[in-house]
Design a protein around this motif. Structure first.
Motif, mmCIF file in Angstrom:
data_model
loop_
_atom_site.group_PDB
_atom_site.id
_atom_site.type_symbol
_atom_site.label_atom_id
_atom_site.label_comp_id
_atom_site.label_asym_id
_atom_site.label_seq_id
_atom_site.Cartn_x
_atom_site.Cartn_y
_atom_site.Cartn_z
ATOM 1 N N VAL A 140 -13.305 2.375 -2.114
ATOM 2 C CA VAL A 140 -11.838 2.417 -2.091
ATOM 3 C C VAL A 140 -11.352 3.705 -1.432
ATOM 4 O O VAL A 140 -10.437 3.692 -0.593
ATOM 5 C CB VAL A 140 -11.275 2.291 -3.522
ATOM 6 C CG1 VAL A 140 -9.757 2.467 -3.513
ATOM 7 C CG2 VAL A 140 -11.648 0.951 -4.131
ATOM 8 N N CYS A 141 -11.973 4.818 -1.787
ATOM 9 C CA CYS A 141 -11.554 6.106 -1.231
ATOM 10 C C CYS A 141 -11.862 6.198 0.265
ATOM 11 O O CYS A 141 -11.149 6.884 1.003
ATOM 12 C CB CYS A 141 -12.244 7.245 -1.975
ATOM 13 S SG CYS A 141 -11.624 7.507 -3.644
ATOM 14 N N SER A 142 -12.922 5.516 0.707
ATOM 15 C CA SER A 142 -13.220 5.532 2.145
ATOM 16 C C SER A 142 -12.113 4.842 2.933
ATOM 17 O O SER A 142 -11.752 5.278 4.041
ATOM 18 C CB SER A 142 -14.569 4.863 2.412
ATOM 19 O OG SER A 142 -14.524 3.480 2.125
ATOM 20 N N VAL A 143 -11.565 3.768 2.369
ATOM 21 C CA VAL A 143 -10.431 3.093 3.020
ATOM 22 C C VAL A 143 -9.220 4.025 3.060
ATOM 23 O O VAL A 143 -8.536 4.133 4.092
ATOM 24 C CB VAL A 143 -10.090 1.787 2.282
ATOM 25 C CG1 VAL A 143 -8.844 1.137 2.895
ATOM 26 C CG2 VAL A 143 -11.265 0.822 2.329
ATOM 27 N N LEU A 144 -8.956 4.702 1.937
ATOM 28 C CA LEU A 144 -7.851 5.661 1.921
ATOM 29 C C LEU A 144 -8.084 6.799 2.903
ATOM 30 O O LEU A 144 -7.145 7.283 3.544
ATOM 31 C CB LEU A 144 -7.679 6.222 0.503
ATOM 32 C CG LEU A 144 -7.237 5.248 -0.599
ATOM 33 C CD1 LEU A 144 -7.130 5.973 -1.924
ATOM 34 C CD2 LEU A 144 -5.907 4.595 -0.235
ATOM 35 N N ALA A 145 -9.337 7.226 3.030
ATOM 36 C CA ALA A 145 -9.650 8.326 3.940
ATOM 37 C C ALA A 145 -9.387 7.930 5.392
ATOM 38 O O ALA A 145 -8.818 8.707 6.172
ATOM 39 C CB ALA A 145 -11.107 8.754 3.762
ATOM 40 N N VAL A 146 -9.788 6.727 5.768
ATOM 41 C CA VAL A 146 -9.527 6.258 7.134
ATOM 42 C C VAL A 146 -8.025 6.162 7.380
ATOM 43 O O VAL A 146 -7.522 6.551 8.446
ATOM 44 C CB VAL A 146 -10.208 4.899 7.367
ATOM 45 C CG1 VAL A 146 -9.795 4.327 8.728
ATOM 46 C CG2 VAL A 146 -11.721 5.045 7.299
ATOM 47 N N ALA A 147 -7.300 5.658 6.396
ATOM 48 C CA ALA A 147 -5.838 5.595 6.531
ATOM 49 C C ALA A 147 -5.248 6.991 6.671
ATOM 50 O O ALA A 147 -4.323 7.208 7.474
ATOM 51 C CB ALA A 147 -5.233 4.884 5.325
ATOM 52 N N THR A 148 -5.781 7.945 5.916
ATOM 53 C CA THR A 148 -5.295 9.326 6.017
ATOM 54 C C THR A 148 -5.540 9.879 7.414
ATOM 55 O O THR A 148 -4.688 10.571 7.980
ATOM 56 C CB THR A 148 -6.000 10.219 4.982
ATOM 57 O OG1 THR A 148 -5.788 9.677 3.674
ATOM 58 C CG2 THR A 148 -5.467 11.633 5.031
#
Length: 519
Positions: A140-148
């Motif tokens: 989940v955090c990897s998806v947020l990181a890419v979005a960031t």
């Protein structure tokens, strides 16, 4: 609408590859480089996942923070953002801004940097495979990181483009954009001065970074693996808040850009004819005056010039008093000499005046060289003398001047030939200077590489002499280097201006047609 924008991105990319062989070559090279980097990351994460002692959190936070920072900063100082889907082209369409933002964000993932970033983020999430809860949170955090990464890059460039619509902010943004590079200098300097980097020191850095917008999202899985759910929730909140803030900044900047397209402000103050009043009313004088006006008023040239003093500061911080400082002069000479390689492209459709007028190509080439030389010669001289004095090696001044002027003259000659052969899309006056035009990346990278190799090869005599003089402390050999650099550089400049002039006489109409097609 979002799906339509993504399909449009893919269609434009496919058409660009069909239209240009160099686009295909550039994509293949970038893909190989990206896959190589991704393979290194995946392999490193696989080893890290079973490493003892457990340093998974330390490495992922530091590596992930660098990744996010790179996405936010690199477009401001280097290649810019891909403008395959330029938001300005949707001004006349009634597309809901939320859909436009989502489509542009997803489109930003399509490409080598986006694919590599997604793969690297998933690899860093996979490092937690021994802890199922941390693995799930990591995905989940990897998806947020890419979005960031993607949304943050759009936010920084959009906000910067809004600021640089005013002339006074352009030079300021040039300095602000390279501040991260200046910050790297003291770190490298401290490392080279003998500071020992230990795991404890890195852990302190990681702990601090984990509370910032760059590292918070990467620290959440580590907290979950350690059973520190409170810290995980706090850092997850920072990660979500970061995305919300950068999305809001991008939304506001895009809304302003769509309603207020970039344009050049016209001053009501009478300025006269400027350089056209001061120089002879001849074809050569007219070209020189026009190019000097570019160097004085065009922000695209201002940003290029601003890099030179910043480079000097960075090299000084990296190696104060060391031999690296002596490279400032030759590097600045190449940058400023090669800076006119895109002059014809920067002319834009106004290049028609050069084609329509009874202007010989040699006069065009020489006028551009003189204008660049007026800025470059004193700048290079000051940098060479200052670097030698700072390094406490004044005896190297003749050798460094010979090398620097040889590089400068040779670069100007090479630029005179190349700009008569190749043009590629560049930012128009008033456009976002932190955005890469479609089709420009490959042509610019290839031309820069060819130019660098050609200048290096042609400047070998003065390079060897300068190295021998500096290494051996020979003042006599330094003066020989100065003579060789001036004579050989002048010959190459003369040849470059004449060859470039004859080439421009032949290619001028075709160059103009390409420029019009870019517009």
């Amino acid at each position: 609408m979002v799906a339509h924008l993504v399909r449009l991105k893919l269609t434009l990319l496919r058409n660009a590859l069909r239209r240009s062989v160099w686009q295909v070559v550039g994509l293949v090279v970038a893909l190989l480089y990206g896959l190589g980097a991704l393979a290194i990351v995946v392999g490193s994460m696989a080893v890290l996942s079973v490493q003892e002692p457990d340093i998974r959190g330390l490495v992922t936070v530091l590596l992930g923070s660098v990744l996010v920072l790179g996405w936010w900063v690199v477009p401001l100082i280097a290649f810019g953002l891909d403008s395959t889907i330029d938001p300005a082209r949707f001004v006349t369409f009634a597309i809901p801004r939320r859909s436009l933002l989502t489509g542009l964000a997803l489109g930003g993932v399509i490409g080598v940097p986006g694919v590599v970033t997604v793969g690297a983020a998933l690899a860093m999430a996979g490092v937690w495979w021994r802890t199922p809860a941390a693995l799930a949170v990591g995905v989940v955090c990897s998806v947020l990181a890419v979005a960031t990464c993607v949304i943050g890059a759009r936010a920084t460039t959009s906000a910067a483009s809004t600021l640089v619509t005013g002339r006074r902010f352009r030079e300021v943004m040039a300095g602000v954009a390279v501040l991260p590079i200046i910050v790297v200098g003291p770190v490298i300097g401290r490392v080279t001065s003998g500071t020992t980097i230990t795991q404890d020191l890195l852990q302190q850095v990681a702990d601090a970074v984990s509370w910032t917008p760059f590292g918070a999202v990467w620290a959440v899985p580590a907290d979950v693996a350690d059973g520190q759910w409170g810290l995980a929730a706090a850092r997850f909140g920072i990660a979500v808040a970061t995305i919300a803030v950068v999305a809001f900044v991008w939304d506001r900047a895009l809304a302003h850009a769509l309603v207020n397209p970039a344009h050049q402000k016209v001053s009501s103050k009478g300025r006269g004819l400027g350089w056209f009043d001061r120089l002879p009313a001849t074809p050569l004088g007219a070209v020189t005056a026009r190019c000097l006006t570019y160097w004085a008023r065009d922000p695209r040239y201002a940003l290029a010039v601003a890099v030179v003093p910043v480079l000097a500061i960075v090299l000084y911080i990296v190696s104060p008093g060391g031999g690296v400082v002596l490279l400032i002069g030759p590097i600045a000479a190449y940058l400023m000499g090669w800076g006119i390689s895109a002059d014809v492209a920067y002319d834009g459709t106004a290049f028609w005046t050069h084609v329509a007028a009874p202007l010989r190509g040699t006069a065009d080439r020489l006028g551009r060289v003189i204008a660049a030389g007026v800025i470059a010669v004193p700048a290079v001289t000051v940098l060479v003398v200052a670097s030698a004095l700072v390094a406490d090696q004044p005896h190297t001044i003749p050798a460094l001047l010979g090398l620097s002027f040889g590089v400068l003259l040779t670069s100007l000659g090479g630029s005179s030939v190349l700009s008569a052969l190749v043009v590629y899309p560049v930012q128009l006056p008033g456009e976002n200077p932190f955005q890469t035009k479609q089709g420009a990346s490959t042509a610019s990278v290839v031309s820069q590489l060819v130019g660098w190799l050609a200048v290096m090869a042609l400047c070998l005599p003065e390079m060897i002499l300068a190295l021998m003089s500096v290494r051996g402390g020979s003042v006599v050999l330094g003066w020989v280097t100065l003579v060789v650099g001036l004579v050989l550089g002048s010959v190459l400049l003369t040849v470059g201006v004449r060859v470039g002039g004859r080439t421009l006489d032949r290619t001028g109409p075709s160059l103009l047609s390409k420029i019009v097609a870019f517009a």
